[in-house]
Design a protein around this motif. Structure first.
Motif, short mmCIF file in Angstrom:
data_model
loop_
_atom_site.label_atom_id
_atom_site.label_comp_id
_atom_site.label_asym_id
_atom_site.label_seq_id
_atom_site.Cartn_x
_atom_site.Cartn_y
_atom_site.Cartn_z
N GLN A 1 -8.45 48.83 14.63
CA GLN A 1 -9.53 48.37 13.75
C GLN A 1 -9.00 48.10 12.34
OE1 GLN A 1 -12.44 51.51 13.96
NE2 GLN A 1 -13.05 51.04 16.06
N ARG B 1 -16.85 50.29 10.76
CA ARG B 1 -16.46 50.08 12.14
C ARG B 1 -16.76 51.36 12.93
NH1 ARG B 1 -12.79 45.61 12.89
NH2 ARG B 1 -12.87 46.26 15.07
N ARG C 1 -19.31 46.21 14.12
CA ARG C 1 -18.83 45.94 12.77
C ARG C 1 -20.05 45.65 11.90
NH1 ARG C 1 -16.60 41.31 9.63
NH2 ARG C 1 -14.71 42.00 8.54
#
Length: 521
Positions: free
Chosen positions: A186, A202, A207
Motif C-alpha cells: 500500500q 488505506r 482507499r
C-alpha cells in the motif's frame, strides 16, 4: 508593486522621482473598510471513497535515491520492494537519519514502529531538510491504531502539499493490524500514485480521503434562539445557569472573549478566565493612554526615547494585550457575569493542575471548559526553524494535555470540553505548517480523551473571524482586507459565539470534531 515593476524593467520613473510617504498610513476602522463578517457554515469531516489513480509504473523508481526511516517488518518490506524496482535506498530513523544530500525522496515509517512517542514536533527538522531540496517524493505512513504517534502529521502534510507543488507530498494512514507485506505494498502504491490527495486512508481493501460535508444542526437549532437571539435557550439546553462555572483557557483576548460574552449574556454564570497576558499593575502612563492603536502607541513609545524597534513593538503589544484583558473583564461584568482572571502558562502541567483543582475545590463544580490557548509564528517551511515549530506546536498541544490531565483528577466531570482548533488543520495553509499541525494534533488528543473518559469533548476548527474593535484576535484589519481580496469571507464574532452555543445545545455529543467557517476555504 513598485519593486515588481522595477525588477521586470517596466517602471520608467527614475528612482529620485519616486515619492515615499513619511507619515504612517491611517488604518480604516474595523467595520468600515474591513471585510464584514457573516454567519459561519457548519461542516463535519467524513471519510469518502477515493479511487486509486493509474499511478506511475514501478520503473519510475529506477535510479531514484530514497531515504527510508523507521524500524520493523513494514520498513524492511518497503526497502526490499523499492530496491527490487531499481531504487537506491538509504535507511535510518527520524532520530538518526544519516545524510539527506542528493535524495529524491523521503519515506518516513517511524510511525509504524508501535512506539507511543509522538513524531512531532521532533520530526519536523528532517521533513524540512528534505523538502527544501524539492525532492520528487515525501511520504509518511502512520498506524491509525497507534495512539499519539501521528498527532499533527495530517495538518503538516496538508500544508507541505500547498507549499511544494512539484513534490508528491502524502500521509498514508494504514491499519497496522494488517500483514507487513500488504502494508508495504500500500505504501509503495501511494508513492507511485499521481493524484494530489495529501492524506489518504488505506484499510480493508479500500482507499479513502477526508471531505468536509455541510451538516445542519437540525430543527432544534433553528427553533432555538436563532441568529439574532441572546443564546438563553441554548444555555438552558446545555444546563448552564448563574451558579454554573465555566473555565476559558486563553479566553481573555481574541475570539474566545466573544464566547465569554455570549455565556455572560445567556446564563450570567461564573466565568474563570485563564491566560498568559499580565494585567496592568497600575494606572497607565498619561502619555500613552491617548494612543488607542498599535501605530499611535508605537509612535508614543518612540517619543519617550526608546530606540530599539523590537522593544517598541514588544512594549506596544504588551500594552494592547493588557488593555484587551481589562476590557474583557469589564464587558463581562457589565453583562452580569461573575468573572475572575488568572495568569498562567498552561504548558506548566503542575501549575495548571493546581489552578484547576483549586477552582473546582472552591465551587465544588466545573460545568464547562473551553481551551483556546495558542501562538502563531507564521513562516513558510523553508524559513521555519525547528525551535519555532516546536514552540507553536507545544503551546497548543502540551497545554491541552495539561488541561485534560487536570480534569482527569477531579471528581465529577464538566458538561462539555471544547478545544479551539483552526481550519488550517483541515485544509493546510501556506506559512502555517506548525499551526496546522498543532490544531490537527489537538483534534486527535480530544477524540482520544473523549473515548477514554466518556466525557464530551469537541474540537471546533474555526475559519478566520472578522476583527472587532478591541478584540481583533489573529485577524487584523489589514489581513481582513487581504482575505477579502482573496474571496475569503470572515465569521461575524456574534454569529460565531452563538454557533458554538447552538453546537453545544443541539449537536450530537458523540461528534468530536466540527468545522465552522465562511466561504473561500
Amino acid at each position: 508593486g513598485w519593486l515588481t515593476a522595477r525588477v521586470n524593467g517596466v517602471l520608467t520613473t527614475p528612482v529620485a522621482a519616486v515619492s515615499v510617504p513619511t507619515q504612517h498610513r491611517t488604518v480604516a476602522p474595523v467595520g468600515g473598510a474591513a471585510r464584514p463578517g457573516v454567519a459561519p457554515t457548519r461542516m463535519l469531516p467524513a471519510l469518502v471513497p477515493v479511487a486509486a489513480p493509474p499511478g506511475q509504473p514501478a520503473a519510475a523508481l529506477a535510479g531514484a535515491t530514497l531515504l527510508v526511516t523507521g524500524l520493523g517488518p513494514v520498513a524492511e518490506s518497503v526497502v526490499e520492494q523499492l530496491r527490487s524496482y531499481g531504487a537506491t535506498v538509504r535507511t535510518g530513523t527520524v532520530a538518526e537519519p544519516g545524510t539527506v544530500d542528493g535524495v529524491d525522496g523521503l519515506v518516513l515509517l517511524d510511525g509504524l514502529a508501535g512506539g507511543p512517542a509522538p513524531l512531532l514536533p521532533g520530526a519536523f527538522g528532517l521533513i524540512k531538510q528534505v523538502l527544501v531540496e524539492r525532492p520528487r517524493y515525501v511520504l509518511a505512513a502512520a498506524d491509525t491504531n497507534a495512539g499519539a504517534g501521528a498527532d499533527g502529521l495530517r495538518g503538516l502534510f496538508r500544508t507541505a502539499a500547498r507549499e511544494y507543488l512539484s513534490t508528491a507530498v502524502r500521509l498514508v494512514a494504514v491499519d497496522g493490524a494488517e500483514p507487513a507485506d500488504r502494508l508495504a505494498r500500500q505504501i509503495v502504491d501511494e508513492l507511485l500514485a499521481t493524484d494530489e490527495v495529501p492524506v489518504v486512508h488505506r484499510g480493508g481493501g479500500a482507499r479513502s480521503a477526508y471531505e468536509l460535508v455541510p451538516a445542519s444542526l437540525g430543527p432544534l437549532a433553528t427553533g432555538g434562539a436563532g441568529p439574532a437571539g441572546d443564546g438563553a435557550a441554548e444555555a438552558r439546553a446545555i444546563g448552564l445557569d448563574r451558579d454554573a462555572v465555566v473555565l476559558l483557557v486563553g479566553g481573555a483576548r481574541g475570539i474566545t472573549s466573544w464566547f465569554a460574552r455570549a455565556l455572560a449574556s445567556a446564563a450570567g454564570c461564573r466565568i474563570e478566565l485563564i491566560g498568559r497576558t499580565p494585567m496592568p499593575d497600575g494606572p497607565e502612563d498619561p502619555a500613552l493612554e491617548a494612543a488607542t492603536d498599535a501605530v499611535s502607541l508605537r509612535a508614543a513609545l518612540a517619543r519617550q526615547g526608546i530606540a530599539s524597534p523590537a522593544e517598541i513593538a514588544g512594549r506596544a503589544q504588551a500594552i494592547l494585550a493588557g488593555r484587551e484583558v481589562e476590557a474583557t473583564l469589564r464587558e463581562l461584568r457589565e453583562a452580569g457575569a461573575q468573572v475572575r482572571y488568572h495568569r498562567l502558562d498552561v504548558r506548566d502541567a503542575q501549575a495548571t493542575r493546581r489552578l484547576i483543582t483549586a477552582i473546582h475545590g472552591e465551587y465544588g463544580r466545573i460545568d464547562g471548559l473551553v481551551y483556546a490557548a495558542g501562538v502563531i509564528e507564521d513562516k513558510l517551511i523553508a524559513d521555519k526553524e525547528p525551535d519555532s515549530f516546536a514552540r507553536v506546536f507545544d503551546t497548543k498541544v502540551a497545554g491541552a494535555r495539561a488541561v485534560l490531565g487536570a480534569l482527569d483528577s477531579l471528581s465529577g466531570v464538566p458538561k462539555f470540553v471544547v478545544l479551539f482548533g483552526s481550519v488550517a488543520a483541515t485544509h493546510g495553509n501556506r506559512g502555517q505548517a506548525d499551526y496546522a499541525a498543532a490544531n490537527d494534533a489537538l483534534e486527535a488528543i480530544g477524540a482520544r480523551w473523549a473515548a477514554g473518559s466518556g466525557n464530551r469533548c469537541l474540537t471546533v476548527h474555526w475559519g478566520p473571524w472578522a476583527p472587532a474593535e478591541g478584540h481583533s484576535g489573529m485577524v487584523t484589519a489589514e489581513l481582513s482586507r487581504e482575505y477579502g481580496r482573496r474571496g475569503i469571507a470572515l465569521i461575524d464574532p456574534e454569529e460565531g459565539a452563538l454557533s458554538l452555543l447552538s453546537e453545544l445545545a443541539w449537536g450530537d455529543p458523540a461528534v468530536t470534531s466540527v468545522v465552522y467557517t465562511a466561504s473561500g476555504w
